[in-house]
Design an enzyme around this catalytic site. Structure first.
Site, PDB file in Angstrom:
ATOM      1  N   SER A 187       0.796  -1.226   0.000  1.00 20.93           N
ATOM      2  CA  SER A 187       0.000   0.000   0.000  1.00 20.93           C
ATOM      3  C   SER A 187       0.827   1.274   0.000  1.00 20.93           C
ATOM      4  O   SER A 187       0.347   2.316  -0.430  1.00 20.93           O
ATOM      5  CB  SER A 187      -0.956  -0.006   1.187  1.00 20.93           C
ATOM      6  N   HIS A 215      -5.766  -4.261  -1.166  1.00 19.10           N
ATOM      7  CA  HIS A 215      -5.698  -3.169  -2.151  1.00 19.10           C
ATOM      8  C   HIS A 215      -5.845  -3.680  -3.579  1.00 19.10           C
ATOM      9  O   HIS A 215      -5.845  -2.878  -4.518  1.00 19.10           O
ATOM     10  CB  HIS A 215      -4.369  -2.411  -2.027  1.00 19.10           C
ATOM     11  N   LYS A 246     -12.600  -1.247   1.109  1.00 21.17           N
ATOM     12  CA  LYS A 246     -11.913  -0.408   0.118  1.00 21.17           C
ATOM     13  C   LYS A 246     -12.740  -0.421  -1.179  1.00 21.17           C
ATOM     14  O   LYS A 246     -13.764   0.236  -1.262  1.00 21.17           O
ATOM     15  CB  LYS A 246     -10.474  -0.881  -0.073  1.00 21.17           C
TER      16      LYS A 246
HETATM   17  C1  LIG Z   1      -3.046  -4.604   3.082  1.00 13.36           C
HETATM   18  C2  LIG Z   1      -4.101  -4.330   4.107  1.00 13.36           C
HETATM   19  N1  LIG Z   1      -4.556  -5.341   4.860  1.00 13.36           N
HETATM   20  C3  LIG Z   1      -5.512  -5.154   5.792  1.00 13.36           C
HETATM   21  C4  LIG Z   1      -6.058  -3.911   6.011  1.00 13.36           C
HETATM   22  C5  LIG Z   1      -7.112  -3.737   7.072  1.00 13.36           C
HETATM   23  O1  LIG Z   1      -8.358  -3.603   6.450  1.00 13.36           O
HETATM   24  P1  LIG Z   1      -9.655  -3.343   7.328  1.00 13.36           P
HETATM   25  O2  LIG Z   1      -9.895  -1.861   7.282  1.00 13.36           O
HETATM   26  O3  LIG Z   1     -10.731  -4.118   6.660  1.00 13.36           O
HETATM   27  O4  LIG Z   1      -9.364  -3.853   8.693  1.00 13.36           O
HETATM   28  C6  LIG Z   1      -5.614  -2.818   5.261  1.00 13.36           C
HETATM   29  C7  LIG Z   1      -6.176  -1.464   5.516  1.00 13.36           C
HETATM   30  O5  LIG Z   1      -5.540  -0.459   5.459  1.00 13.36           O
HETATM   31  C8  LIG Z   1      -4.612  -3.023   4.274  1.00 13.36           C
HETATM   32  O6  LIG Z   1      -4.156  -2.018   3.535  1.00 13.36           O
END
Ligand SMILES: Cc1ncc(COP(=O)(O)O)c(C=O)c1O
Length: 399
Positions: A187, A215, A246
Site C-alpha cells: 500500500s 488493495h 476499500k
Molecule cells: C493490506 C491491508 N490489509 C488489511 C487492512 C485492514 O483492512 P480493514 O480496514 O478491513 O481492517 C488494510 C487497511 O488499510 C490493508 O491495507
C-alpha cells in the site's frame, strides 16, 4: 482530576505535535466520492481514499444497505455460532469466494481481524509463518499474535526478495507447516507482489501461501478479481484475505477465502469469530451488492486503470517522480517528512486532499505524498488536481 497516567499521555501527545507526526482528523459532510465536502474547507477533490471503484456511494450499493437494515435489523446481538447468523452472510461469503476464485470464504468484521485469525488459528508450535518485510501492519501484528498464542516461529524476508525467502524456507524445512504471507499490492509503494515466483517457490517447498489482497480486490485483473487474476493464477493461491472496506463498497469488513476445510476450521476455532459479533447485516448487504455490481461492470476496473495511468503520466510530465507501476496507488517521493507534510497542507489549501507519509511509516528519507485515484474521478477532477500539483510543486521548488 488529572492522573499521572493522563499527564504522561498528554506529554506524549505534545511530543507528537513537536515531532510533526500528530494526526488531525478531517471531518467530511458528504459521502465518499471523487469530490467531498470537508468541514472548514468546502468541496475538495479526494486523492487519498481506497474507494477505488467509486462504489461507496453507488445507488445500488446504498439501496442494498438500506434494504438489509430493514430486513435484518441492526445486527446479531451476539456471536454467530451462539445467536444465529444471517442468510446474507452466507450469500456474501459465496460471492467473495466466487470473486477471488476459491472454494469458500468466511467474513470478519475487518480485514485486520481476518489477518489476525489466519496464522494464530491455523498454525501451532511446530509451524512457522514467514512474512514480507513491507507487509501491512495487520499482518505484522498477526504474526506477533500467532507467536504469542499459537507458539509458532516467525520470520521476515526482505521485501519481495525470493532468494531471501527461499533461504528462510530451507532453514525452516523441519517445521510441520511453513506459511508465507504477502500483500498483493503493497500500500505504500503501489507495487505488486511477484506472485508467479511466490507460487512456484511455495509449491517447491510445500509451503502454504497467503495473499492479503486488500488493495488488489476490485483493482487488479480484467475483472477485478485481484493479484491472482492479474497474473493468470486464479485458483493457485492457498488463502486470500481481503477487505470489504476499500473497493467493495468501502463500509467495513473483511474475509478469508480458501478451501471449504480451511474456512470451516476458522469457523470452529478463529477467536475473532468465536468471541466477536458478525459483520452487521446492512454492511454485508452493501458489500454483496458491490461484488454483484463489479461482476456486472468490469468496465469500472478498466476506467480505474485508465485514470491511474493518466494521472501517473501527467505527474511525470509536470516533472514529479511518481513511483512507476500499474496500480492506482501513486506515491510521489519527496525525501524529508516535513516536505511531504508541507506539500499535503498546500495541496489541501488548493482543494486537493492527499496524505503525506513520513518516517517511520516509510523508510527515512523517502517521505511521500501518496495519491490514490478512483474509477469515479473524471478527467476534470484529475486535471484540476494536476493543476494544484503544478502550483504547489512550483511553490516548493520541486519542479
Ligand atoms: C493490506 C491491508 N490489509 C488489511 C487492512 C485492514 O483492512 P480493514 O480496514 O478491513 O481492517 C488494510 C487497511 O488499510 C490493508 O491495507
Amino acid at each position: 482530576m488529572t492522573t499521572s497516567f493522563e499527564q504522561r499521555l498528554a506529554g506524549e501527545l505534545e511530543q507528537f505535535i513537536r515531532d510533526g507526526v500528530y494526526k488531525r482528523l478531517n471531518y467530511l459532510d458528504s459521502p465518499q466520492g471523487p469530490r467531498v465536502r470537508m468541514e472548514g474547507r468546502g468541496e475538495v477533490i479526494i486523492l487519498s481514499s481506497n474507494n477505488y471503484l467509486g462504489l461507496s456511494n453507488q445507488p445500488e450499493v446504498v439501496a442494498a444497505g438500506k434494504a438489509g437494515l430493514e430486513r435484518w435489523g441492526a445486527g446479531t446481538a451476539s456471536v454467530r455460532f451462539i445467536c444465529g447468523t444471517y442468510t446474507v452472510h452466507r450469500t456474501l461469503e459465496a460471492a467473495c469466494a466466487r470473486l477471488v476464485g476459491t472454494g469458500a470464504s468466511l467474513s470478519f468484521v475487518s480485514a485486520w481481524n481476518a489477518n489476525e485469525a489466519v496464522p494464530a488459528t491455523l498454525l501451532g508450535e511446530q509451524d512457522i509463518v514467514i512474512s514480507d518485510q513491507l507487509n501491512h501492519a495487520s499482518i505484522i501484528d498477526a504474526a506477533r499474535l500467532a507467536k504469542s498464542i499459537a507458539k509458532c516461529q516467525t520470520a521476515v524476508y526482505r521485501h519481495a526478495d525470493l532468494a531471501d525467502l527461499e533461504a528462510k524456507l530451507i532453514a525452516a524445512r523441519d517445521r510441520r507447516t511453513r506459511m508465507v504471507i504477502t500483500d498483493g499490492i503493497f500500500s505504500m509503494e503501489g507495487s505488486i507482489a511477484p506472485l508467479p515466483d511466490l507460487v512456484e517457490l511455495c509449491r517447491r517447498h510445500e509451503a502454504v501461501l497467503v495473499v492479503d489482497d486488500s488493495h488488489a480486490t476490485g483493482v487488479l485483473g480484467q475483472h477485478g478479481r485481484g493479484t491472482a487474476e492479474h497474473y493468470g493464477l486464479v485458483g493457485e493461491v492457498d488463502l486470500i484475505t481481503s477487505t470489504l472496506g476499500k473497493a467493495l463498497g468501502g463500509a467495513a469488513g473483511g474475509f478469508v477465502a480458501a478451501s471449504a476445510a480451511v474456512c470451516d476450521y476458522l469457523t470452529q476455532r478463529a477467536r475473532p469469530q468465536l468471541f466477536s459479533n458478525a459483520l452487521p447485516p446492512t454492511v454485508a448487504a452493501s458489500a454483496l451488492a458491490s461484488i454483484e455490481y463489479l461482476e456486472a461492470h468490469p468496465e469500472r476496473v478498466a476506467m480505474l486503470r485508465a485514470n491511474a495511468s493518466y494521472f501517473r503520466e501527467q505527474l511525470h510530465e509536470l516533472g514529479f517522480k511518481p513511483l512507476r507501476g500499474e496500480t492506482p496507488i501513486i506515491p510521489v517521493i519527496l525525501g524529508e517528512t516535513s516536505a511531504a507534510i508541507r506539500m499535503s497542507e498546500l495541496l489541501l489549501a488548493e482543494g486537493v486532499f492527499v496524505t503525506g507519509f513520513g518516517f517511520p511509516v516509510v523508510p527515512q528519507g523517502q517521505a511521500r505524498v501518496r495519491c490514490q485515484v478512483s474509477a469515479a474521478h473524471t478527467r476534470d477532477d484529475l486535471d484540476q488536481a494536476l493543476a494544484a500539483f503544478r502550483k504547489v510543486g512550483g511553490q516548493l521548488g520541486l519542479i
